[in-house]
Design a protein around this motif. Structure first.
Motif, PDB file in Angstrom:
ATOM      1  N   VAL A  87       0.844  -1.203   0.000  1.00 20.99           N
ATOM      2  CA  VAL A  87       0.000   0.000   0.000  1.00 20.99           C
ATOM      3  C   VAL A  87       0.877   1.250   0.000  1.00 20.99           C
ATOM      4  O   VAL A  87       1.853   1.334   0.745  1.00 20.99           O
ATOM      5  N   ALA A  88       0.506   2.219  -0.831  1.00 20.61           N
ATOM      6  CA  ALA A  88       1.121   3.551  -0.809  1.00 20.61           C
ATOM      7  C   ALA A  88      -0.013   4.558  -0.698  1.00 20.61           C
ATOM      8  O   ALA A  88      -0.875   4.619  -1.568  1.00 20.61           O
ATOM      9  N   TRP A  89      -0.023   5.324   0.386  1.00 20.85           N
ATOM     10  CA  TRP A  89      -1.125   6.258   0.598  1.00 20.85           C
ATOM     11  C   TRP A  89      -1.115   7.396  -0.411  1.00 20.85           C
ATOM     12  O   TRP A  89      -2.149   8.007  -0.666  1.00 20.85           O
ATOM     13  N   ASP A  90       0.047   7.713  -0.969  1.00 19.85           N
ATOM     14  CA  ASP A  90       0.108   8.703  -2.038  1.00 19.85           C
ATOM     15  C   ASP A  90       1.280   8.361  -2.944  1.00 19.85           C
ATOM     16  O   ASP A  90       2.067   7.444  -2.655  1.00 19.85           O
ATOM     17  N   PRO A  95       7.374   4.258  -4.870  1.00 21.14           N
ATOM     18  CA  PRO A  95       8.617   3.489  -5.032  1.00 21.14           C
ATOM     19  C   PRO A  95       8.700   2.256  -4.130  1.00 21.14           C
ATOM     20  O   PRO A  95       9.294   1.244  -4.512  1.00 21.14           O
ATOM     21  N   PHE A  96       8.079   2.313  -2.944  1.00 23.70           N
ATOM     22  CA  PHE A  96       8.114   1.161  -2.044  1.00 23.70           C
ATOM     23  C   PHE A  96       7.217   0.038  -2.557  1.00 23.70           C
ATOM     24  O   PHE A  96       7.520  -1.145  -2.380  1.00 23.70           O
ATOM     25  N   VAL A  97       6.115   0.413  -3.201  1.00 23.40           N
ATOM     26  CA  VAL A  97       5.242  -0.596  -3.816  1.00 23.40           C
ATOM     27  C   VAL A  97       5.953  -1.218  -5.010  1.00 23.40           C
ATOM     28  O   VAL A  97       5.955  -2.444  -5.192  1.00 23.40           O
ATOM     29  N   LYS A  98       6.559  -0.393  -5.829  1.00 23.35           N
ATOM     30  CA  LYS A  98       7.295  -0.882  -6.996  1.00 23.35           C
ATOM     31  C   LYS A  98       8.434  -1.803  -6.570  1.00 23.35           C
ATOM     32  O   LYS A  98       8.752  -2.781  -7.264  1.00 23.35           O
ATOM     33  N   THR A  99       9.035  -1.515  -5.419  1.00 20.14           N
ATOM     34  CA  THR A  99      10.121  -2.357  -4.919  1.00 20.14           C
ATOM     35  C   THR A  99       9.638  -3.778  -4.676  1.00 20.14           C
ATOM     36  O   THR A  99      10.327  -4.754  -5.027  1.00 20.14           O
ATOM     37  N   TYR A 100       8.465  -3.917  -4.063  1.00 14.81           N
ATOM     38  CA  TYR A 100       7.934  -5.261  -3.810  1.00 14.81           C
ATOM     39  C   TYR A 100       7.781  -6.033  -5.113  1.00 14.81           C
ATOM     40  O   TYR A 100       8.205  -7.195  -5.225  1.00 14.81           O
ATOM     41  N   TYR A 101       7.183  -5.410  -6.109  1.00 18.37           N
ATOM     42  CA  TYR A 101       6.926  -6.114  -7.363  1.00 18.37           C
ATOM     43  C   TYR A 101       8.200  -6.318  -8.184  1.00 18.37           C
ATOM     44  O   TYR A 101       8.310  -7.298  -8.933  1.00 18.37           O
ATOM     45  N   ALA A 102       9.171  -5.427  -8.040  1.00 21.09           N
ATOM     46  CA  ALA A 102      10.454  -5.630  -8.705  1.00 21.09           C
ATOM     47  C   ALA A 102      11.186  -6.823  -8.090  1.00 21.09           C
ATOM     48  O   ALA A 102      11.757  -7.656  -8.806  1.00 21.09           O
ATOM     49  N   ILE A 134      16.586   3.399  -2.895  1.00 19.60           N
ATOM     50  CA  ILE A 134      16.222   1.984  -2.943  1.00 19.60           C
ATOM     51  C   ILE A 134      17.159   1.241  -3.886  1.00 19.60           C
ATOM     52  O   ILE A 134      17.636   0.137  -3.582  1.00 19.60           O
ATOM     53  N   ALA A 135      17.446   1.832  -5.036  1.00 20.73           N
ATOM     54  CA  ALA A 135      18.386   1.217  -5.982  1.00 20.73           C
ATOM     55  C   ALA A 135      19.751   1.044  -5.340  1.00 20.73           C
ATOM     56  O   ALA A 135      20.420   0.006  -5.515  1.00 20.73           O
ATOM     57  N   ASP A 136      20.192   2.041  -4.570  1.00 20.39           N
ATOM     58  CA  ASP A 136      21.470   1.961  -3.877  1.00 20.39           C
ATOM     59  C   ASP A 136      21.477   0.810  -2.880  1.00 20.39           C
ATOM     60  O   ASP A 136      22.456   0.054  -2.779  1.00 20.39           O
TER      61      ASP A 136
END
Length: 214
Positions: A87-90, A95-102, A134-136
């Motif tokens: 979940v991303a409230w906004d 990026p944190f949601v994308k991290t999970y799926y990546a 996150i990439a770092d």
């Protein structure tokens, strides 16, 4: 429980999972107490009963719940389709949601899901510029930079991120951690005496949803 209006980040210790049978819970969960109804009902496409764990990498309560719900999910019957929905409230938290799926697309969830979670909650890595930071983190964790960027920026990850947003909104989720059951019910560990007992409520509601389909 952490709401979209109260995003907190603080240190949290993992709790050992205990058998569900060791905890008291109502045999007939009460609406408005142990769970709420989803209105309107979220349409289900699959034949299995859907159980969705709504969590956020920025949520310390989710961090505590994760070591409990993860082993429980491995023992669910075959008629249940269990999945995690970040979940991303906004959009700033996308990026944190994308991290999970990546991580999912690279097959790295077993290796890095909790390590990344810990880095956010314990603040061992700064995420002031989320995508770059996150990439770092991933590169320092041994992920090839090119592969990470390709997965993170992929069409598939973008689609799943949008779908995740639509789903939590359809369920009416306004806090994490929460669990949705078959588009009809929502419960969360703050609604029961213990985190473990909430999973018994989930099992009861999943059985109820299954009987309603017969």
């Amino acid at each position: 429980m952490i709401s979209r209006r109260n995003l907190l980040t603080f240190s949290a210790a993992s709790l050992a999972s205990l058998p569900l049978s060791a905890f008291a819970t109502p045999t007939a969960p009460v609406e408005g107490k142990e769970y709420t109804m989803v209105r309107p009902v979220v349409p289900m496409k699959g034949k299995k009963i859907e159980v969705v764990y709504f969590f956020s990498y920025t949520c310390p309560h989710c961090f505590r719940f994760d070591p409990i719900i993860e082993p429980w999910s491995k023992k669910l019957p075959s008629w249940i389709d269990f999945k995690l929905n970040p979940v991303a409230w906004d959009s700033r938290l996308d990026p944190f949601v994308k991290t999970y799926y990546a991580l999912e697309s690279l097959g790295l969830l077993p290796k890095l899901h909790m390590k990344f979670f810990e880095s956010v909650i314990y603040q061992t890595h700064k995420y002031e510029n989320p995508a770059a930071d996150i990439a770092d983190f991933m590169v320092k964790a041994g992920v090839n930079a090119k592969q990470w960027n390709s997965a993170y920026n992929s069409f598939g990850v973008a689609n799943k991120t949008r779908a995740a947003s639509r789903l939590w909104q359809s369920y009416g989720i306004d806090a994490t951690p929460m669990i949705g059951i078959d588009g009809k019910y929502v419960t969360g560990p703050h609604m029961t005496p213990t985190r473990e007992s909430d999973l018994v409520v989930v099992e009861t509601l999943a059985q109820r949803a299954r009987k309603a389909r017969l």
